[in-house]
Motif scaffolding. Structure first.
Motif, PDB file in Angstrom:
ATOM      1  N   VAL A 103      37.637  41.706  39.544  1.00  0.00           N
ATOM      2  CA  VAL A 103      36.603  41.893  38.511  1.00  0.00           C
ATOM      3  C   VAL A 103      35.211  42.059  39.127  1.00  0.00           C
ATOM      4  O   VAL A 103      34.259  42.436  38.442  1.00  0.00           O
ATOM      5  CB  VAL A 103      36.575  40.781  37.423  1.00  0.00           C
ATOM      6  CG1 VAL A 103      37.897  40.698  36.693  1.00  0.00           C
ATOM      7  CG2 VAL A 103      36.154  39.454  37.989  1.00  0.00           C
ATOM      8  N   THR A 105      33.707  39.699  41.736  1.00  0.00           N
ATOM      9  CA  THR A 105      32.954  38.492  42.119  1.00  0.00           C
ATOM     10  C   THR A 105      32.246  38.661  43.469  1.00  0.00           C
ATOM     11  O   THR A 105      31.085  38.289  43.602  1.00  0.00           O
ATOM     12  CB  THR A 105      33.850  37.236  42.134  1.00  0.00           C
ATOM     13  OG1 THR A 105      34.923  37.447  43.047  1.00  0.00           O
ATOM     14  CG2 THR A 105      34.398  36.910  40.771  1.00  0.00           C
ATOM     15  N   SER A 106      32.933  39.252  44.477  1.00  0.00           N
ATOM     16  CA  SER A 106      32.244  39.364  45.786  1.00  0.00           C
ATOM     17  C   SER A 106      31.097  40.362  45.721  1.00  0.00           C
ATOM     18  O   SER A 106      30.012  40.099  46.248  1.00  0.00           O
ATOM     19  CB  SER A 106      33.191  39.690  46.940  1.00  0.00           C
ATOM     20  OG  SER A 106      34.374  40.236  46.517  1.00  0.00           O
ATOM     21  N   ASN A 272      31.474  42.699  33.757  1.00  0.00           N
ATOM     22  CA  ASN A 272      30.949  43.469  34.883  1.00  0.00           C
ATOM     23  C   ASN A 272      31.313  44.947  34.757  1.00  0.00           C
ATOM     24  O   ASN A 272      32.326  45.395  35.281  1.00  0.00           O
ATOM     25  CB  ASN A 272      31.497  42.896  36.200  1.00  0.00           C
ATOM     26  CG  ASN A 272      31.063  43.723  37.398  1.00  0.00           C
ATOM     27  OD1 ASN A 272      30.030  44.402  37.369  1.00  0.00           O
ATOM     28  ND2 ASN A 272      31.856  43.681  38.464  1.00  0.00           N
ATOM     29  N   ILE A 273      30.450  45.685  34.063  1.00  0.00           N
ATOM     30  CA  ILE A 273      30.683  47.129  33.975  1.00  0.00           C
ATOM     31  C   ILE A 273      29.760  47.844  34.947  1.00  0.00           C
ATOM     32  O   ILE A 273      30.209  48.399  35.941  1.00  0.00           O
ATOM     33  CB  ILE A 273      30.529  47.636  32.520  1.00  0.00           C
ATOM     34  CG1 ILE A 273      31.590  46.946  31.656  1.00  0.00           C
ATOM     35  CG2 ILE A 273      30.696  49.154  32.458  1.00  0.00           C
ATOM     36  CD1 ILE A 273      31.640  47.334  30.225  1.00  0.00           C
TER      37      ILE A 273
HETATM   38  N1  LIG Z   1      30.131  46.982  38.360  1.00  0.00           N
HETATM   39  C1  LIG Z   1      30.902  47.681  39.192  1.00  0.00           C
HETATM   40  N2  LIG Z   1      30.986  49.038  39.075  1.00  0.00           N
HETATM   41  C2  LIG Z   1      31.773  49.754  39.884  1.00  0.00           C
HETATM   42  N3  LIG Z   1      32.531  49.232  40.866  1.00  0.00           N
HETATM   43  C3  LIG Z   1      32.474  47.886  41.048  1.00  0.00           C
HETATM   44  C4  LIG Z   1      31.676  47.048  40.225  1.00  0.00           C
HETATM   45  N4  LIG Z   1      31.841  45.770  40.647  1.00  0.00           N
HETATM   46  C5  LIG Z   1      32.718  45.821  41.669  1.00  0.00           C
HETATM   47  N5  LIG Z   1      33.087  47.082  41.921  1.00  0.00           N
HETATM   48  C6  LIG Z   1      34.064  47.559  42.917  1.00  0.00           C
HETATM   49  O1  LIG Z   1      35.348  47.101  42.461  1.00  0.00           O
HETATM   50  C7  LIG Z   1      36.141  46.661  43.555  1.00  0.00           C
HETATM   51  C8  LIG Z   1      36.551  45.211  43.347  1.00  0.00           C
HETATM   52  O2  LIG Z   1      35.392  44.389  43.431  1.00  0.00           O
HETATM   53  P1  LIG Z   1      35.380  43.054  44.318  1.00  0.00           P
HETATM   54  O3  LIG Z   1      33.953  42.586  44.357  1.00  0.00           O
HETATM   55  O4  LIG Z   1      36.094  43.251  45.603  1.00  0.00           O
HETATM   56  O5  LIG Z   1      36.233  42.100  43.366  1.00  0.00           O
HETATM   57  P2  LIG Z   1      36.691  40.584  43.546  1.00  0.00           P
HETATM   58  O6  LIG Z   1      35.877  39.997  44.657  1.00  0.00           O
HETATM   59  O7  LIG Z   1      36.398  39.977  42.205  1.00  0.00           O
HETATM   60  O8  LIG Z   1      38.145  40.656  43.819  1.00  0.00           O
HETATM   61  C9  LIG Z   1      35.321  46.903  44.804  1.00  0.00           C
HETATM   62  O9  LIG Z   1      35.702  48.129  45.383  1.00  0.00           O
HETATM   63  C10 LIG Z   1      33.881  46.967  44.297  1.00  0.00           C
HETATM   64  O10 LIG Z   1      33.065  47.771  45.122  1.00  0.00           O
END
Ligand SMILES: Nc1ncnc2c1ncn2[C@@H]1O[C@H](COP(=O)(O)OP(=O)(O)O)[C@@H](O)[C@H]1O
Ligand SMILES: O=C(O)[C@@H](COP(=O)(O)O)OP(=O)(O)O
Length: 309
Positions: A103, A105-106, A272-273
């Motif tokens: 979603v 978070t990182s 988170n869009i």
């Molecule tokens: N608001 C956003 N719009 C587009 N892409 C996003 C957004 N937030 C995260 N991403 C992308 O989505 C993917 C998953 O995000 P990530 O931060 O790795 O998720 P998590 O840490 O929650 O597993 C990554 O490739 C990131 O760059």
């Protein structure tokens, strides 16, 4: 670089050359657009130069920025700026960004950290790696799984097994997470922790009740969009998209569970869009919480202006 001609900013225990970039970033965190923030940082630098200021105390600089913002009718930004400078300079804050895998978070944690100038971001999956080194697979088998596969090693075929497995898995990681939080609060160090293991119902009350700990849960309500994030991640990291797609149904259950339990415990949920909008919403939530923290300390705006930076 000609340091002789630079303005020096003097803190309690260190000195550094005046940086327009650093000032602009703290103004952005207070809600100014980067272009305006940079313009104002530049104006303040020019003003100090004109007055032939060679060394400026951090408290004086903060005061100057505050009044300059007020003079330009940025009253709300001025208040936020003061609040952030006060808190980040002297008080530890622990920001928890929870949410199911994928979603964001990182991504969001790193964005917030860079806006606020917090240098420490820790993923709960890193803490999980540490826990795996000290706890055997025999003792806590779920720890060796992923959040969405932990159900496979439950002893019995329990009802609601996907969530039960996820909870057992996260519980073990949370022991490590709580250790990090305790340490940061004692040492006066700010940190952002992010990951799927920050389960609203499992985090102890004492953290949720602590004014220095701010918890936000991220979500994506739209399944298709969530799925697409795994494709995006797969392109730039070694984490194979197929693995997450294979377990996508369970990841969605975890996502729903995080939202439901966050709402139950009064933890804010942010969708988170668009990255910039998510960060903005999170910063607003954090600012509101900081206001409460300062109010609890009984500090007025005048006190904040006088407090040594
Ligand atoms: N608001 C956003 N719009 C587009 N892409 C996003 C957004 N937030 C995260 N991403 C992308 O989505 C993917 C998953 O995000 P990530 O931060 O790795 O998720 P998590 O840490 O929650 O597993 C990554 O490739 C990131 O760059
Ligand atoms: O257990 C999990 O859900 C993910 C958590 O990491 P994020 O996807 O949240 O970064 O780790 P995995 O075991 O897939 O490496």
């Amino acid at each position: 670089m000609d340091l002789q001609n630079d303005i020096v900013v003097r803190g309690k225990s260190y000195e550094m050359p005046f940086s327009k970039g650093v000032l602009a970033r703290s103004l952005t965190a207070a809600g100014l657009k980067p272009s305006i923030a940079y313009r104002i940082a530049w104006d303040i630098y020019e003003m100090l130069k004109k007055e032939n200021v060679k060394v400026i105390d951090k408290t004086d600089l903060r005061r100057r920025v505050y009044y300059y913002l007020i003079s330009k009718n940025y009253d709300e930004v001025a208040k936020k700026y003061l609040l952030w400078r006060m808190v980040l300079g002297r008080r530890p804050i622990v920001i928890l960004i929870g949410g199911a895998s994928g979603v964001g978070t990182s991504t969001i944690a790193f964005e917030i950290a860079s806006r606020l100038g917090i240098s420490s971001v820790i993923g709960t999956d890193s803490i999980r790696e540490v826990m795996r080194k000290v706890i055997s697979r025999e003792l806590i088998p779920t720890l060796y799984e992923s959040s969405y596969t932990a159900w496979r090693v439950l002893r019995d075929d329990e009802e609601n097994k996907y969530i039960k497995g996820f909870e057992r898995h996260s519980e073990a990681v949370l022991t490590g997470v709580e250790g990090v939080i305790d340490r940061c609060l004692v040492e006066g160090q700010s940190v952002i922790l992010e990951g799927t293991h920050l389960v609203p119902t499992l985090l102890k009350d004492k953290y949720l009740e602590n004014a220095h700990v701010i918890f936000i849960v991220l979500t994506i309500y739209n399944e298709k969009l969530h799925k697409m994030r795994f494709y995006a991640r797969g392109r730039v990291s070694s984490r194979p998209t197929e693995r997450y797609l294979k377990h996508f149904k369970i990841i969605r259950l975890i996502n729903d569970y995080m939202v439901e339990t966050a709402k139950k415990r009064g933890i804010p949920v942010v969708e988170n869009i668009k990255i910039s909008e998510t960060v903005e919403k999170c910063l607003n939530i954090i600012t509101e919480r900081l206001k409460t923290m300062i109010e609890l300390e009984g500090l007025s705006e005048e006190d904040m202006l006088e407090e040594e930076a």
